[in-house]
Motif scaffolding. Structure first.
Motif, mmCIF file in Angstrom:
data_model
loop_
_atom_site.group_PDB
_atom_site.id
_atom_site.type_symbol
_atom_site.label_atom_id
_atom_site.label_comp_id
_atom_site.label_asym_id
_atom_site.label_seq_id
_atom_site.Cartn_x
_atom_site.Cartn_y
_atom_site.Cartn_z
ATOM 1 N N THR A 28 31.806 -29.950 3.978
ATOM 2 C CA THR A 28 30.601 -29.223 4.380
ATOM 3 C C THR A 28 30.151 -29.579 5.796
ATOM 4 O O THR A 28 29.435 -28.814 6.435
ATOM 5 C CB THR A 28 29.459 -29.485 3.394
ATOM 6 N N TYR A 29 30.586 -30.731 6.310
ATOM 7 C CA TYR A 29 30.222 -31.115 7.678
ATOM 8 C C TYR A 29 30.849 -30.174 8.703
ATOM 9 O O TYR A 29 30.441 -30.150 9.861
ATOM 10 C CB TYR A 29 30.686 -32.546 7.952
ATOM 11 N N SER A 30 31.854 -29.407 8.272
ATOM 12 C CA SER A 30 32.531 -28.484 9.183
ATOM 13 C C SER A 30 31.790 -27.159 9.320
ATOM 14 O O SER A 30 32.251 -26.261 10.043
ATOM 15 C CB SER A 30 33.959 -28.212 8.693
ATOM 16 N N THR A 31 30.662 -27.023 8.652
ATOM 17 C CA THR A 31 29.887 -25.782 8.729
ATOM 18 C C THR A 31 28.452 -26.111 9.094
ATOM 19 O O THR A 31 27.931 -27.180 8.744
ATOM 20 C CB THR A 31 29.910 -25.019 7.408
ATOM 21 N N ASN A 32 27.791 -25.194 9.800
ATOM 22 C CA ASN A 32 26.372 -25.368 10.119
ATOM 23 C C ASN A 32 25.565 -24.101 9.910
ATOM 24 O O ASN A 32 24.356 -24.092 10.106
ATOM 25 C CB ASN A 32 26.202 -25.858 11.557
ATOM 26 N N CYS A 33 26.223 -23.028 9.528
ATOM 27 C CA CYS A 33 25.529 -21.776 9.228
ATOM 28 C C CYS A 33 25.863 -21.391 7.792
ATOM 29 O O CYS A 33 27.037 -21.294 7.430
ATOM 30 C CB CYS A 33 25.991 -20.637 10.137
ATOM 31 N N ASN A 52 20.384 -22.177 9.593
ATOM 32 C CA ASN A 52 21.103 -23.181 10.363
ATOM 33 C C ASN A 52 20.854 -24.523 9.684
ATOM 34 O O ASN A 52 19.709 -24.977 9.618
ATOM 35 C CB ASN A 52 20.585 -23.184 11.805
ATOM 36 N N GLU A 54 21.514 -27.424 10.605
ATOM 37 C CA GLU A 54 21.141 -28.514 11.513
ATOM 38 C C GLU A 54 19.679 -28.423 11.918
ATOM 39 O O GLU A 54 19.008 -29.450 12.061
ATOM 40 C CB GLU A 54 22.043 -28.488 12.746
ATOM 41 N N ARG A 99 29.921 -21.054 7.597
ATOM 42 C CA ARG A 99 30.774 -21.059 8.793
ATOM 43 C C ARG A 99 30.237 -22.069 9.783
ATOM 44 O O ARG A 99 29.134 -22.603 9.622
ATOM 45 C CB ARG A 99 30.805 -19.679 9.455
ATOM 46 N N TRP A 100 30.998 -22.287 10.832
ATOM 47 C CA TRP A 100 30.512 -23.049 11.969
ATOM 48 C C TRP A 100 30.209 -22.036 13.061
ATOM 49 O O TRP A 100 31.001 -21.140 13.338
ATOM 50 C CB TRP A 100 31.550 -24.047 12.479
ATOM 51 N N THR A 102 27.565 -21.098 16.843
ATOM 52 C CA THR A 102 26.522 -21.423 17.811
ATOM 53 C C THR A 102 25.231 -20.687 17.483
ATOM 54 O O THR A 102 24.132 -21.231 17.603
ATOM 55 C CB THR A 102 26.979 -21.055 19.224
ATOM 56 N N CYS A 104 23.511 -18.930 14.467
ATOM 57 C CA CYS A 104 23.558 -18.664 13.027
ATOM 58 C C CYS A 104 22.898 -17.338 12.674
ATOM 59 O O CYS A 104 23.066 -16.854 11.562
ATOM 60 C CB CYS A 104 22.900 -19.798 12.251
#
Length: 125
Positions: A28-33, A52, A54, A99-100, A102, A104
Motif C-alpha cells: 500500500t505504500y506504493s499508492t497515494n491516491c 490523497n 498523504e 494508484r500513485w 501527483t 489525486c
C-alpha cells in the motif's frame, strides 16, 4: 501488488444511506491516491470520489457532492464511502481503486493500477 476488497453494498430505498468499505493490503505504500468508481448496467465506469492518502485531500464529483463523503482510516488501511440521500440513479457496482499520482483529483479510470472486485448497491424508488 495491492489487494483491495470492498464490502458494505446492499439494497436500500431511496433516501436511505449506506457506507462502503475497502480494505487495502499488500504494498500500500506504493499508492497515494485512492478512489471510488461505479458502473451502472449498460454504462461506462465513472469516478465518484478520490482521496490523497498523504494529505487527506478529497475530491467529489458534482453528481454526488453533498450526498457522498470519502474518508480513510490509515491505521486500518481502509477506505470508506458514506452515501446519504441515495437515489435510484445511484444503483451500480461500486469499485475501490488505488494508484500513485501527483494529482489525486484526476479520477480517470485508466490511471488506476489496482482495483477491487466491486460491491453492488441497489436503490429502489
Amino acid at each position: 501488488q495491492v489487494q483491495l476488497v470492498e464490502s458494505g453494498g446492499g439494497s436500500v430505498q431511496a433516501g436511505g444511506s449506506l457506507r462502503l468499505s475497502c480494505a487495502a493490503s499488500g504494498d500500500t505504500y506504493s499508492t497515494n491516491c485512492m478512489a471510488w468508481f461505479r458502473q451502472a448496467p449498460g454504462k461506462d465506469r465513472e469516478g465518484v470520489a478520490t482521496i490523497n492518502t498523504e494529505t487527506s485531500g478529497t475530491y467529489i464529483v458534482n453528481s454526488v457532492e453533498g450526498r457522498f463523503t470519502i474518508a480513510r482510516d490509515g491505521a486500518k488501511n481502509t477506505l470508506y464511502l458514506q452515501m446519504n440521500s441515495l437515489k435510484p440513479e445511484d444503483t451500480a457496482m461500486y469499485y475501490c481503486a488505488a494508484r500513485w499520482g501527483t494529482y489525486c483529483t484526476r479520477i480517470t479510470e485508466g490511471l488506476f493500477a489496482y482495483w477491487g472486485q466491486g460491491t453492488q448497491v441497489t436503490v429502489s424508488s
